[in-house]
Design a protein around this motif. Structure first.
Motif, short mmCIF file in Angstrom:
data_model
loop_
_atom_site.label_atom_id
_atom_site.label_comp_id
_atom_site.label_asym_id
_atom_site.label_seq_id
_atom_site.Cartn_x
_atom_site.Cartn_y
_atom_site.Cartn_z
N LEU A 135 28.28 2.29 -11.17
CA LEU A 135 26.89 2.02 -11.54
C LEU A 135 26.77 0.61 -12.13
CD1 LEU A 135 24.01 3.13 -11.79
CD2 LEU A 135 24.64 4.06 -14.02
N HIS A 136 27.69 0.26 -13.02
CA HIS A 136 27.72 -1.09 -13.60
C HIS A 136 27.81 -2.14 -12.51
CE1 HIS A 136 29.64 -4.67 -15.33
NE2 HIS A 136 29.18 -4.29 -16.51
N ASP A 137 28.67 -1.91 -11.54
CA ASP A 137 28.86 -2.83 -10.42
C ASP A 137 27.55 -3.06 -9.66
OD1 ASP A 137 30.00 -4.33 -8.33
OD2 ASP A 137 30.42 -2.50 -7.17
N PHE A 138 26.85 -1.97 -9.32
CA PHE A 138 25.63 -2.08 -8.51
C PHE A 138 24.47 -2.71 -9.31
CE2 PHE A 138 25.72 0.34 -4.37
CZ PHE A 138 27.10 0.29 -4.25
N VAL A 139 24.42 -2.42 -10.61
CA VAL A 139 23.35 -2.99 -11.44
C VAL A 139 23.61 -4.47 -11.67
CG1 VAL A 139 22.28 -2.96 -13.73
CG2 VAL A 139 22.75 -0.81 -12.55
N GLN A 140 24.86 -4.82 -11.97
CA GLN A 140 25.21 -6.21 -12.25
C GLN A 140 24.94 -7.11 -11.05
OE1 GLN A 140 29.43 -7.15 -12.77
NE2 GLN A 140 28.91 -8.40 -14.56
N LYS A 141 25.22 -6.61 -9.85
CA LYS A 141 25.03 -7.40 -8.63
C LYS A 141 23.62 -7.24 -8.06
CE LYS A 141 29.87 -7.63 -7.21
NZ LYS A 141 30.45 -7.18 -8.47
N LYS A 142 22.73 -6.61 -8.86
CA LYS A 142 21.32 -6.44 -8.47
C LYS A 142 21.19 -5.70 -7.13
CE LYS A 142 19.64 -10.54 -10.98
NZ LYS A 142 19.92 -9.91 -12.22
N LEU A 143 22.08 -4.72 -6.95
CA LEU A 143 22.01 -3.87 -5.77
C LEU A 143 21.20 -2.60 -6.08
CD1 LEU A 143 25.77 -4.17 -4.76
CD2 LEU A 143 23.83 -5.48 -3.86
N LEU A 144 21.02 -2.34 -7.37
CA LEU A 144 20.24 -1.19 -7.83
C LEU A 144 19.35 -1.67 -8.98
CD1 LEU A 144 19.91 1.97 -7.57
CD2 LEU A 144 21.50 2.13 -9.49
N PHE A 145 18.07 -1.34 -8.92
CA PHE A 145 17.12 -1.81 -9.93
C PHE A 145 16.69 -0.66 -10.84
CE2 PHE A 145 16.84 -4.62 -6.29
CZ PHE A 145 16.99 -5.86 -6.89
N LEU A 146 16.52 -0.98 -12.12
CA LEU A 146 16.27 0.04 -13.14
C LEU A 146 14.83 0.02 -13.68
CD1 LEU A 146 19.55 -0.51 -15.19
CD2 LEU A 146 19.21 1.00 -13.24
N ASP A 147 13.97 -0.79 -13.08
CA ASP A 147 12.62 -1.00 -13.62
C ASP A 147 11.78 0.27 -13.76
OD1 ASP A 147 13.72 -3.20 -11.88
OD2 ASP A 147 12.20 -4.36 -12.96
N TYR A 148 12.01 1.25 -12.86
CA TYR A 148 11.18 2.45 -12.85
C TYR A 148 11.91 3.69 -13.37
CZ TYR A 148 7.90 -0.22 -10.00
OH TYR A 148 7.01 -1.17 -9.55
N VAL A 149 13.09 3.49 -13.94
CA VAL A 149 13.86 4.63 -14.43
C VAL A 149 13.18 5.25 -15.65
CG1 VAL A 149 16.07 5.37 -15.42
CG2 VAL A 149 16.03 3.73 -13.54
N LYS A 150 12.99 6.57 -15.61
CA LYS A 150 12.35 7.31 -16.70
C LYS A 150 13.35 8.16 -17.48
CE LYS A 150 9.47 9.25 -13.82
NZ LYS A 150 8.39 10.10 -13.27
N ASP A 151 14.41 8.64 -16.79
CA ASP A 151 15.38 9.54 -17.41
C ASP A 151 16.79 9.00 -17.23
OD1 ASP A 151 13.28 11.27 -17.98
OD2 ASP A 151 13.57 12.46 -16.16
N PHE A 152 17.55 8.94 -18.33
CA PHE A 152 18.94 8.51 -18.27
C PHE A 152 19.79 9.57 -18.97
CE2 PHE A 152 22.37 5.38 -19.79
CZ PHE A 152 23.07 5.51 -18.62
N ILE A 153 20.64 10.25 -18.21
CA ILE A 153 21.46 11.35 -18.72
C ILE A 153 22.93 10.96 -18.67
CG2 ILE A 153 22.02 13.80 -18.52
CD1 ILE A 153 19.05 13.37 -18.97
N ILE A 154 23.63 11.12 -19.79
CA ILE A 154 25.08 10.92 -19.83
C ILE A 154 25.74 12.28 -19.95
CG2 ILE A 154 27.01 9.79 -21.00
CD1 ILE A 154 24.99 7.90 -22.29
#
Length: 453
Positions: A135-154
């Motif tokens: 997930l870190h890899d895809f977010v860092q390289k802007k392959l996945l965008f988080l602008d509309y994320v409402k729920d984050f579950i660990i």
């Protein structure tokens, strides 16, 4: 009490889907968590493995996703490939049963990155189930965008900490929208994890279901002091004594897992091994074969096995005690799940008794047993040794008193008698200690010979 699955805040199609997969009566964790997440409140949930926590967060997460918005709206992380794969499959099962038009993607290390990237590019997922690293890899390289994320579950937050993934979670959380729902699920909440979660959650709902440090009452938890006997031979006896449906053996290192697997196979047992040193293809094949009932015995390391959710484990054996005592709780928690009975056995030697005392302080109760005529029978508890040691300390205090008296002026000959008594007592103690060291050395030599076979 009203059934939370029938709550009017839950979409009718989700309610139908839950019925289709036979979720009709919620567990304690589901009753406590679902209303909180439906109200979009942050939560830290402490619940034992097998308590039903997966659907406790999946139901609110799927319920909140808008199928009309073609962006990622929810992210669930799990610290291992196996756990994330299981979550992905469970999420798909519920989505399909409810006929929800929601796109779900699985991002995990050890799998084809380019294939995952292509899937995301062609069909933007509304729910992402991922390992922290990928997930870190895809977010860092802007392959996945988080602008509309409402729920984050660990999920499995304590394991995420153990495996060193909190820095990845931190990187991702910093890039989330401010109004996000943040929830963490864990069997234990160590201090370091508490401090980390406090950074992102102000006054979250603290939900504790059961005491994670107490073994399920459905598990018979035995302790065997093997003394000078071969640990491997005791293990073989335990595995073949009652013909378990599925036995899970835990060792501390990959090397020990390899040696045990080879030894048990030489004895004619069909054994699967799971540790971080085997290839991804080997892991998946082993898991498929275990789930298909082709193996009755599995030997694994802690971090590899904590990412697994193997059904039907009737026996857990702690071949050796891990450095992190919490792992023992997680190991034993693999059996006796969902109300079924289970059996756990821990093998120790006398020098490890202090570690057992540490586990008992955590709330783990052991039945002290020994093997006689092919079965486990009760024996006197090891705490009797503590009482003997306490008696020795009393003798020491008595001698201390004699020493103090010796310093005072007494009649001729009195000091000499005291010194003789002290010397005699010390000589006796030296003999006992030497005898103990000889026995210990003999046991170690025998162990080395046995291990070399």
């Amino acid at each position: 009490m009203n059934n939370i699955f029938k709550d009017t805040k839950i979409k009718p199609e989700l309610q139908v889907g839950l019925e289709k997969i036979n979720f009709t009566k919620p567990t304690k964790v589901q009753e406590a968590v679902i209303p909180v997440l439906l109200a979009h409140k942050n939560a830290v949930v402490q619940a034992v493995t097998g308590s039903g926590k997966t659907h406790a967060f999946l139901v609110p997460v799927l319920n909140a996703i808008d199928p009309e918005v073609a962006y990622t709206q929810a992210i669930i992380t799990a610290p291992s490939r196996e756990l994330s794969e299981q979550l992905y499959q469970v999420a798909r099962e519920l989505r399909d049963a409810a006929s929800l038009p929601i796109s779900i993607a699985h991002l995990a290390g050890g799998t084809d990155r380019e294939r995952q990237l292509k899937k995301i590019a062609n069909n933007r997922p509304q729910l992402v189930v991922a390992t922290p690293g990928r997930l870190h890899d895809f977010v860092q390289k802007k392959l996945l965008f988080l602008d509309y994320v409402k729920d984050f579950i660990i999920d499995e937050a304590d394991m995420t900490l153990d495996m060193g993934f909190l820095t990845d979670i931190d990187f991702i959380a910093q890039r989330m929208p401010q109004e996000i729902l943040f929830a963490a699920f864990s069997a234990t909440i160590p201090v370091q994890l508490q401090n980390f979660l406090r950074k992102y959650m102000a006054k979250p709902e603290q939900i504790v279901i059961d005491n994670p440090a107490v073994i399920s009452p459905t598990v018979k938890n035995d302790l065997i002091d093997i003394g000078a006997k071969s640990r491997k031979k005791i293990l073989y006896q335990l595995l073949t004594m009652g013909q378990p449906y599925l036995a899970l053996v835990f060792a501390n290192t990959k090397q020990t897992v390899d040696k045990l697997t080879e030894y048990l196979q030489e004895q004619g047992l069909k054994v699967a091994k799971i540790h971080g040193g085997i290839t991804e293809r080997e892991r998946k094949r082993a898991l498929r074969e275990v789930e298909a009932g082709q193996f009755q015995y599995v030997v694994a390391t802690d971090l590899a096995a904590r990412g697994l959710d193997i059904d039907g484990v009737s026996l857990v054996i702690n071949y050796e005690i891990p450095r992190d005592l919490d792992f023992v709780i997680h190991r034993i928690g693999r059996t006796g799940r969902n109300g079924l009975s289970g059996h756990a056995v821990t093998l120790i030697r006398e020098e490890e008794m202090k570690r057992i005392a540490g586990l008992e302080k955590l709330g783990v109760h052991f039945d002290f047993v020994e093997m006689k005529n092919g079965e486990l029978v009760p024996r006197k508890h090891y705490h009797r040794r503590d009482r003997r040691q306490a008696t020795n300390h009393q003798v020491d205090n008595h001698l201390n008193g004699l020493v103090k008296k010796a310093k005072k002026k007494r009649k001729p000959g009195y000091k000499k008698k005291i010194k003789q008594a002290i010397q005699k007592d010390k000589a006796q103690k030296r003999k006992i200690e030497q005898r103990h060291e000889l026995r210990k050395a003999k046991r170690q030599r025998k162990k080395r010979r046995d291990d070399a076979r």
